[in-house]
Design a protein around this motif. Structure first.
Motif, PDB file in Angstrom:
ATOM      1  N   ASN A   1       0.296   1.974  11.848  1.00 22.81           N
ATOM      2  CA  ASN A   1      -1.161   2.035  11.944  1.00 22.81           C
ATOM      3  C   ASN A   1      -1.797   0.742  11.438  1.00 22.81           C
ATOM      4  O   ASN A   1      -2.755   0.230  12.027  1.00 22.81           O
TER       5      ASN A   1
ATOM      6  N   ARG B   1       7.019   8.790   6.992  1.00 23.10           N
ATOM      7  CA  ARG B   1       5.629   8.634   6.564  1.00 23.10           C
ATOM      8  C   ARG B   1       5.274   7.159   6.401  1.00 23.10           C
ATOM      9  O   ARG B   1       4.205   6.717   6.824  1.00 23.10           O
TER      10      ARG B   1
ATOM     11  N   GLU C   1       8.298   5.356  -0.733  1.00 22.85           N
ATOM     12  CA  GLU C   1       8.086   5.080   0.685  1.00 22.85           C
ATOM     13  C   GLU C   1       8.549   3.666   1.030  1.00 22.85           C
ATOM     14  O   GLU C   1       9.182   3.439   2.072  1.00 22.85           O
TER      15      GLU C   1
ATOM     16  N   ARG D   1       4.838   5.425   9.848  1.00 21.55           N
ATOM     17  CA  ARG D   1       3.542   5.701  10.481  1.00 21.55           C
ATOM     18  C   ARG D   1       2.444   4.850   9.855  1.00 21.55           C
ATOM     19  O   ARG D   1       1.592   4.298  10.565  1.00 21.55           O
ATOM     20  N   ARG D   2       2.458   4.748   8.542  1.00 23.93           N
ATOM     21  CA  ARG D   2       1.418   3.976   7.855  1.00 23.93           C
ATOM     22  C   ARG D   2       1.528   2.492   8.201  1.00 23.93           C
ATOM     23  O   ARG D   2       0.512   1.813   8.416  1.00 23.93           O
TER      24      ARG D   2
ATOM     25  N   GLU E   1       0.809  -1.213   0.000  1.00 21.68           N
ATOM     26  CA  GLU E   1       0.000   0.000   0.000  1.00 21.68           C
ATOM     27  C   GLU E   1       0.847   1.270   0.000  1.00 21.68           C
ATOM     28  O   GLU E   1       0.332   2.369  -0.210  1.00 21.68           O
ATOM     29  N   LEU E   2       2.152   1.138   0.249  1.00 21.77           N
ATOM     30  CA  LEU E   2       3.049   2.294   0.193  1.00 21.77           C
ATOM     31  C   LEU E   2       3.391   2.589  -1.255  1.00 21.77           C
ATOM     32  O   LEU E   2       3.396   1.691  -2.109  1.00 21.77           O
TER      33      LEU E   2
END
Length: 295
Positions: A169, A162, A128, A165-166, A123-124
């Motif tokens: 989560n 970034r 990223e 963090r993703r 999903e990155l």
């Protein structure tokens, strides 16, 4: 050495020995970035040829140099892979990577090679993903990461932050089950599946579970996820009878216990699961024969 040609001479022999030591990292970074054993092996071959023909006298950290070269090549593939993903028939799942006693070669194992984590990293965006894997998994400095991505060092830091963090989560939303719990549930699931015990399967599946099959248009598979524990159990029992599944083994895939099913002596699928509260919330089945060639 997985088929790589070993160069001659004392310097080349020393490089070959160093390559054997660092190849798991080279393969590992490529697999984590691409989710494909075949592509990771191709990247490792490219890196070996690059190293064998390069002047490495001024390289003070060979592991970092090799991992950087692998990451740069993987980044190029990753960008084009986005287009291939859009054209892929049905759901896409990472290519299973055997680890533990069943592994054909040494593999650096941590949670980042699990199916769940690879899907999170999917999903990155490519930048990223590269920044996260190189810094948080392999510990490379941001200067090298910036060179791979052709960005400034502050931008590389921001990309990694970034991504971190993703990932955090997503992991919080679907925490990893303890090893003992995974073994208990999968052992019971295998017994119920082998005996065609529909009620036994339903008991181990969350009522809102999801069943995802990756056939890639090359094997019979559902084009869309199947929802609901009872519905999943019914489908699995029917498939087991239809394809005459004759054996199910517990193996380690991506550092976690998984199932390999056989039909008429041939590998039929590799199945990984997500567990929450002792129940299977996601059942992921790879059927694409191209992705099972290494199993």
């Amino acid at each position: 050495m997985s088929g790589e040609r070993v160069p001659r001479g004392s310097e080349d022999d020393r490089l070959a020995a160093e390559w054997d030591r660092h190849r798991p990292a080279v393969f590992g970074v490529a697999y984590r970035l691409l989710g494909s054993v075949a592509d990771a092996e191709d990247v490792a071959q490219d890196v070996w040829l690059r190293a064998a023909n390069a002047d490495l006298d001024d390289v003070d950290d060979l592991r970092a140099w090799l991992v950087t070269v692998a990451a740069r090549r993987s980044y190029d593939i990753l960008k084009s892979a986005r287009v291939r993903r859009e054209e892929y028939v049905g759901p896409w799942l990472p290519e299973p990577l055997l680890t533990g006693p069943d592994a054909s070669e040494p593999v650096l194992v941590d949670e980042s090679v699990s199916t769940a984590m690879l899907l999170i990293m999917e999903e990155l965006n490519p930048r990223e993903r590269v920044a996260f894997v190189l810094h948080d998994v392999f510990g490379l400095e941001f200067g090298r990461i910036a060179e791979v991505l052709d960005v400034s060092v502050p931008s590389a830091r921001q990309l990694a932050s970034r991504a971190r963090r993703r990932v955090a989560n997503a992991k919080q939303a679907a925490p990893q089950a303890p090893k003992a719990e995974r073994e208990r549930v999968l052992t019971a699931f295998r017994a119920a599946y082998e005996s065609g015990d529909l009620a036994g399967l339903v008991k181990l599946l969350d009522p809102d579970a999801v069943y995802v099959t990756d056939g890639g248009g090359k094997a019979f598979a559902a084009r869309k996820p199947i929802l609901g524990g009872e519905r999943i159990a019914e489908v699995m029992v029917r498939v087991g009878r239809q394809w005459h599944l004759d054996r199910i083994d517990l193996v380690e895939v991506g550092g976690e216990l998984a199932l390999v099913t056989y039909s008429q002596g041939q590998v039929y699928s590799v199945d990984t699961v997500q567990l929450t509260g002792g129940l299977i919330t996601a059942y992921r089945r790879v059927l694409n024969p191209d992705k099972l060639a290494h199993v």
